[in-house]
Design a protein around this motif. Sequence first.
Motif, PDB file in Angstrom:
ATOM      1  N   PRO A 122       0.837  -1.207   0.000  1.00 49.47           N
ATOM      2  CA  PRO A 122       0.000   0.000   0.000  1.00 49.47           C
ATOM      3  C   PRO A 122       0.873   1.260   0.000  1.00 49.47           C
ATOM      4  O   PRO A 122       1.958   1.298   0.593  1.00 49.47           O
ATOM      5  CB  PRO A 122      -0.815  -0.132   1.280  1.00 49.47           C
ATOM      6  N   GLY A 123       0.371   2.311  -0.677  1.00 46.57           N
ATOM      7  CA  GLY A 123       1.121   3.562  -0.798  1.00 46.57           C
ATOM      8  C   GLY A 123       1.953   3.653  -2.057  1.00 46.57           C
ATOM      9  O   GLY A 123       2.650   4.664  -2.254  1.00 46.57           O
ATOM     10  N   THR A 124       1.901   2.632  -2.910  1.00 43.10           N
ATOM     11  CA  THR A 124       2.662   2.657  -4.160  1.00 43.10           C
ATOM     12  C   THR A 124       1.951   3.553  -5.177  1.00 43.10           C
ATOM     13  O   THR A 124       0.731   3.492  -5.345  1.00 43.10           O
ATOM     14  CB  THR A 124       2.802   1.238  -4.725  1.00 43.10           C
ATOM     15  N   LEU A 125       2.740   4.389  -5.881  1.00 42.18           N
ATOM     16  CA  LEU A 125       2.175   5.269  -6.913  1.00 42.18           C
ATOM     17  C   LEU A 125       1.782   4.427  -8.125  1.00 42.18           C
ATOM     18  O   LEU A 125       2.601   3.699  -8.685  1.00 42.18           O
ATOM     19  CB  LEU A 125       3.190   6.336  -7.322  1.00 42.18           C
ATOM     20  N   VAL A 126       0.537   4.550  -8.521  1.00 39.95           N
ATOM     21  CA  VAL A 126       0.039   3.816  -9.685  1.00 39.95           C
ATOM     22  C   VAL A 126       0.253   4.641 -10.961  1.00 39.95           C
ATOM     23  O   VAL A 126       0.889   4.179 -11.915  1.00 39.95           O
ATOM     24  CB  VAL A 126      -1.448   3.458  -9.505  1.00 39.95           C
TER      25      VAL A 126
END
Length: 803
Positions: A252-256
């Motif tokens: 979680p928190g990864t830039l898509v």
Amino acid sequence: HERRPAGRLQVLFPFLLPLLYPALCEQIRYSIPEELAKGSVVGNLAKDLGLSVVDVSARKLRVSTEKLLFRVDPESGDLLVNDRIDREQICKERRRCELQVEAVVENPLNIFHIIVAIEDINDHAPQFHKDEINLEISESVPLGTGAILESAEDPDISMNSLSKYQLSPNEYFSLVVKDSPDGSKYPELVLKKTLDRETQSSHHLVLTAFDSGDPPLFSTAQIQILVVDANDNPPVFSQDIYRVGLPEGVPPGTLVVKVSATDQDEGFNAEIRYSFLGVANKAQHVFFLDSATGDIITHQPLDFEEVERYTMDVEAKDRGSLSTRCKVIVEVLDENDNNPEIVITSFSDQILEDSLPGMVVALFKTQDQDSGENGEVTCSLSRDTPFKIHSSSNNYYKLVTDGALDRERTPEYNVTITATDRGKPPLSSSTTITLHITDVNDNAPVFHQASYVVHVAENNPPGASIAQVSASDPDLGPNGRVSYSIVASDLEPRALASYVSVSAQSGVVFAQRAFDDEQLRAFELTVQARDQGSPALSANVSLRVLVGDRNDNAPLVLYPALGRYGSALFDTVPRAAQPGYLVTKLVGVDAYSGHNAWLSYQVLQASEPGLFSVGLRTGEVRTARALGDRDAARQRLLVAVRDGGQPPLSATATLLLVFADSLQEVLPDVSDHPEPSDPQAELQFYLVVALAFISVLFLLALTLAIALRLRSSSSPAARGFFGSALCSNSGPEITPNYSEGTLPYAYNLCVPGDQTNPEFKFLTSADHFPATQDTLNKDTLGGCASPSGLLPSHVLSLSLSNK
């Protein structure tokens, strides 16, 4: 009569199955609408499989699904709905919804693959995400300007899905339905009349979405339009569609992706805010959109097995209420994050140990939620097990035997099945099943000894146990329960039961009688151990019984013969006898042989100690020294005769020895000490005299008869014969033969019967002495007769009993 053909078909079906197998391997397809009531008939599965109604229960026809959506009616063989079937819940967004169902039958075991297609029904109306749509439109917007409205969603497919939109009648706006790049439709509000905020600052419209079902379903959304001042340039995205591939394992928190829009206006009208437009609740929880920067980041972990693709609409709106939108498509890339699963569909944990290789033990299937190589699974077994895996179809496998089974060596197997996928790195899972090997009677009893030898002392108590044979059988239950019996013996069959018996349960051998070493020294039995299997197995063993001797017979003194009072014969020793002179010899015997019969002789008492010695083993009595002047002429010896038993038994003998050069010197002394009369001895004397008298009369009558027949007078030769027979002791004499030594010398005196004075006419020497007490008494009372017995004479035999 109606069931007989079905029964025949049931019998012939296993033989016809190989012929029908190609046809049965084809998948059976059914098609049903969703939301059927529980118990609705999908199709006659038994008929489609070629099974009769009897086979449905006999072969245990059943279906295997993960959620038990279907079941088989055991009476009709129909495939029935067992639970609620919601196509939208089961297949989600997939347009083609098919369920894989496996039908399993036994006797023989087989599996059939069934596909049930779920058809959509119009059970969902189109739905807007918001009941109210608020728009701000500048009054300077030119005619034909469009404002994109929120799309309605309908989970149904085909004709039942969303088909059209309808706008409530008004003079300012019209509705245009456009196609999005992904094929869906969205409504756009188009201005057809110039707005005038001063004339009307707001407008209220109703947007209705319809599907094409029968009957059609619909839903509505309220549109509130606020007319604002002019903002004549809407924002423009750099891309109409943003496509992103994202591995499912990202945290979680990864830039898509970062969406970006620009506005040619300046100042306040050029400030852009980003927001999701018409995004499903699931996507709103998974992704987060920064309204100021346009960054889309993950808010929750991604799971390819749950959702493969996310489609999101992003709206960019300036402060002048002009907006545009783009589509963001996130493709979730599969990673090998799911272990393969092993599902046992059929299992038999009891296996006969004589089962042939190739027998099916279990059916199981593998499944992996991953896709591609990550979902390709191979199976393997634990080592050193007599089983192997046969691949079936659609990830189904059979566990079969692959070698001989032996319950006595390995009563059970813990078989571990391991499923491994082809991912990088590969993942695997294991399941262990326990297979119990059922016993068959394949082991005969085995005796613990090759043969048995038992030593039993004689005079044993009847009924006592003398031995125990023991055999073991590694089989279980009746197959390993051993009983014992005597099947052969070197004894006579009729006498066997009176000698020994064996306990059938314990193998203890009992003596039925007391054994006697003198009658039976050894015998042999054949004992059989037999299990209770079917057929029964047996083994034999030899049991040899040796009867041991006990020292239960005391020695018997043959010489000197004992009188009534334990006295012995009177023996004379020359006065001039030198040391070592053989005076006499004691003779003893024992009823047994061996060590118990080894006799020894020992002087217990002596009138003159040291004058005589007795041979320890020979029993010979010899002078130990010469007779002295002070030694008495009459000596008495008490000799003990012992055997070699434990404990030893013994007998005693008394010797009366007289030193004299001739017998005449001793006779007066003997007559001076008469023994008291014995009534029994006198009776014996009269019996012997009567017998002798009758014998003489018989011989005289016989002689007279011969003489009369010859009619001639007696010849001189005959007279010489009778004359020479007087007091003759030259006739043959039968004496016992002893194994060692000779008997001592005894003297018999003979005198004529008509003389009153005991004058000795002659003295003869007897070479042997009688062996028994009865013979001694007979010789003492009536000895010195001629062989023919024609001339009786009175005989005096010198002994302590002065007859």
